[in-house]
Design a protein around this motif. Structure first.
Motif, PDB file in Angstrom:
ATOM      1  N   ALA A 188     -12.880  -1.008  -2.672  1.00 31.30           N
ATOM      2  CA  ALA A 188     -11.020  -0.910  -3.445  1.00 31.30           C
ATOM      3  C   ALA A 188     -10.582  -1.959  -2.149  1.00 31.30           C
ATOM      4  O   ALA A 188      -9.697  -2.252  -3.227  1.00 31.30           O
ATOM      5  CB  ALA A 188     -11.332   0.375  -4.283  1.00 31.30           C
ATOM      6  N   VAL A 189     -10.891  -0.952  -1.251  1.00 31.29           N
ATOM      7  CA  VAL A 189      -9.805  -1.432   0.115  1.00 31.29           C
ATOM      8  C   VAL A 189     -10.058  -3.419  -0.247  1.00 31.29           C
ATOM      9  O   VAL A 189      -8.922  -4.189  -0.184  1.00 31.29           O
ATOM     10  CB  VAL A 189     -10.030  -0.873   1.201  1.00 31.29           C
ATOM     11  CG1 VAL A 189      -9.256  -1.738   2.423  1.00 31.29           C
ATOM     12  CG2 VAL A 189      -9.604   0.022   1.143  1.00 31.29           C
ATOM     13  N   CYS A 190     -11.473  -3.597   0.164  1.00 29.95           N
ATOM     14  CA  CYS A 190     -11.031  -5.778  -0.431  1.00 29.95           C
ATOM     15  C   CYS A 190     -10.753  -5.841  -1.029  1.00 29.95           C
ATOM     16  O   CYS A 190     -10.037  -6.873  -0.453  1.00 29.95           O
ATOM     17  CB  CYS A 190     -12.945  -5.496   0.105  1.00 29.95           C
ATOM     18  SG  CYS A 190     -13.983  -5.057   1.891  1.00 29.95           S
ATOM     19  N   GLY A 191     -10.902  -5.158  -2.206  1.00 31.97           N
ATOM     20  CA  GLY A 191      -9.953  -5.390  -3.327  1.00 31.97           C
ATOM     21  C   GLY A 191      -8.967  -5.644  -3.516  1.00 31.97           C
ATOM     22  O   GLY A 191      -7.970  -6.850  -3.920  1.00 31.97           O
ATOM     23  N   SER A 192      -7.943  -4.596  -3.007  1.00 34.42           N
ATOM     24  CA  SER A 192      -6.692  -4.699  -2.931  1.00 34.42           C
ATOM     25  C   SER A 192      -6.192  -5.933  -1.870  1.00 34.42           C
ATOM     26  O   SER A 192      -5.184  -6.723  -2.311  1.00 34.42           O
ATOM     27  CB  SER A 192      -5.996  -3.566  -1.905  1.00 34.42           C
ATOM     28  OG  SER A 192      -5.128  -3.780  -1.319  1.00 34.42           O
TER      29      SER A 192
END
Length: 277
Positions: A188-192
Motif C-alpha cells: 500500500a505504501v508503494c501504491g501511495s
C-alpha cells in the motif's frame, strides 16, 4: 503477502471490485473539492464545501465493475503478454493501459453524472444521480454518457503508464531489501507513492477531462473545440496555473487512495488465494 503467484480471473474480479468501491467512497469528498476547483464556474459557484457527497450514487454503481474490469485485464495481460522479464516495465505499462481503456467503458458514464452532480450543473433540475442520468439521456442521448471518453483515456493511459510500472518496481525493490514477500500494508505504501507522483504529473489532463465533461453545448448544433484547442484556450485565457487547478487535492486523494486501492486489492486477492498478508 505480496508474492510471486498470480491471482485467477475471478480473484482479480472480486478483489478489484472491493478495492475500487472502498477508495471511491472513502475519498469522494476530496474528489468533489478537486472537481469544483477545476470547474469553469469556479469553486464557490460550483458548490464550495456544501454537498460534498453530491453525485455519490453514480460512484456506488460504477466503482466495483470499473475496478474489477481493470484488474482482470491487468492481471491477465501481465501473465500473457509476450515480453521477457527484462521488459517488465513495458509489460506493466501495456497491461495497465489496456486495463484502463476497458475500465473507462464503464467508468466514463458514471464519471459524467458524478462530475455534473458535484458542480450542480443542472441546479434544482437534478437532485439525485438518477435524475442527472435521465437529463443526460433526454438531452444528449447515449452519446452524452461518453462525453469526455477520449480525454479520460488520454488522462488514464499516461497516469497508469507512470503509476503501475513504478508501483511494481517499488514492490520488487522493497521485497528485495526486506528479503521476503511484502505485506499488504507495505504494498500500500508503494501504491501511495506511485499514485501521488502520477497524479501530480497528469493534473493538466485531468483538468481537460473535467472541462469536456462539463461542456453542455449540443455538438450537433455547435462544433466542440478539439482537445488540443481546448487545452490551448485554458492555457492562453486562464494561464498555466489553471492547468494545475486542484493539483493538491488530486495528489493527496490519489496518494492516499492509491494506498487504500492497492492495499485492499493486495489484501483481498491474497486472502482469496489462501496466502498470508
Amino acid at each position: 503477502m505480496s508474492g510471486q503467484s498470480s491471482p485467477t480471473f475471478y480473484q482479480s474480479l472480486v478483489a478489484g471490485g472491493l478495492a475500487g468501491t472502498a477508495v471511491d467512497l472513502l475519498f469522494f469528498p476530496i474528489d468533489t473539492v478537486k472537481t469544483r476547483l477545476q470547474s469553469p464556474q469556479g469553486f464557490i459557484r460550483s458548490g464550495g464545501f456544501n454537498g460534498i457527497y453530491r453525485g455519490v450514487g453514480s460512484v456506488v454503481v460504477g466503482s466495483a465493475p470499473g475496478a474489477a474490469v481493470f484488474f482482470c485485464t491487468y492481471d491477465t495481460l501481465k501473465k500473457t503478454l509476450p515480453f521477457s522479464s527484462d521488459y517488465a516495465p513495458l509489460t506493466h505499462m501495456v497491461a495497465a493501459s489496456v486495463g484502463e481503456v476497458a475500465a473507462c467503458s464503464i467508468r466514463v458514464p458514471t464519471e459524467v453524472i458524478k462530475t455534473r452532480m458535484q458542480t450542480s450543473t443542472y441546479g434544482s433540475a437534478a437532485q439525485s444521480s438518477l435524475a442527472s442520468a435521465r437529463l443526460v439521456l433526454s438531452n444528449e442521448g447515449i452519446r452524452g454518457f461518453y462525453r469526455g471518453f477520449g480525454s479520460t483515456v488520454m488522462r488514464e493511459i499516461p497516469f497508469t503508464s507512470l503509476q503501475f510500472p513504478l508501483y511494481e518496481f517499488l514492490k520488487k525493490r522493497l521485497a528485495k531489501a526486506l528479503d521476503r514477500p511484502l505485506h499488504a500494508y507495505e504494498a500500500a505504501v508503494c501504491g501511495s507513492f506511485s499514485g501521488g507522483v502520477a497524479a501530480a504529473l497528469t493534473t493538466p489532463l485531468d483538468v481537460l477531462k473535467t472541462r469536456v465533461m462539463l461542456d453542455l453545448r449540443d455538438p450537433t448544433k455547435q462544433a466542440h473545440p478539439t482537445l488540443v484547442v481546448r487545452f490551448r484556450q485554458i492555457y492562453t485565457v486562464e494561464g498555466p496555473k489553471a492547468l494545475f487547478a486542484g493539483v493538491v487535492p488530486r495528489t493527496l486523494w490519489i496518494s492516499a487512495g492509491g494506498a487504500v486501492f492497492l492495499g485492499v486489492y493486495e489484501y483481498v486477492v491474497h486472502t482469496l488465494m489462501g496466502t498470508s498478508t
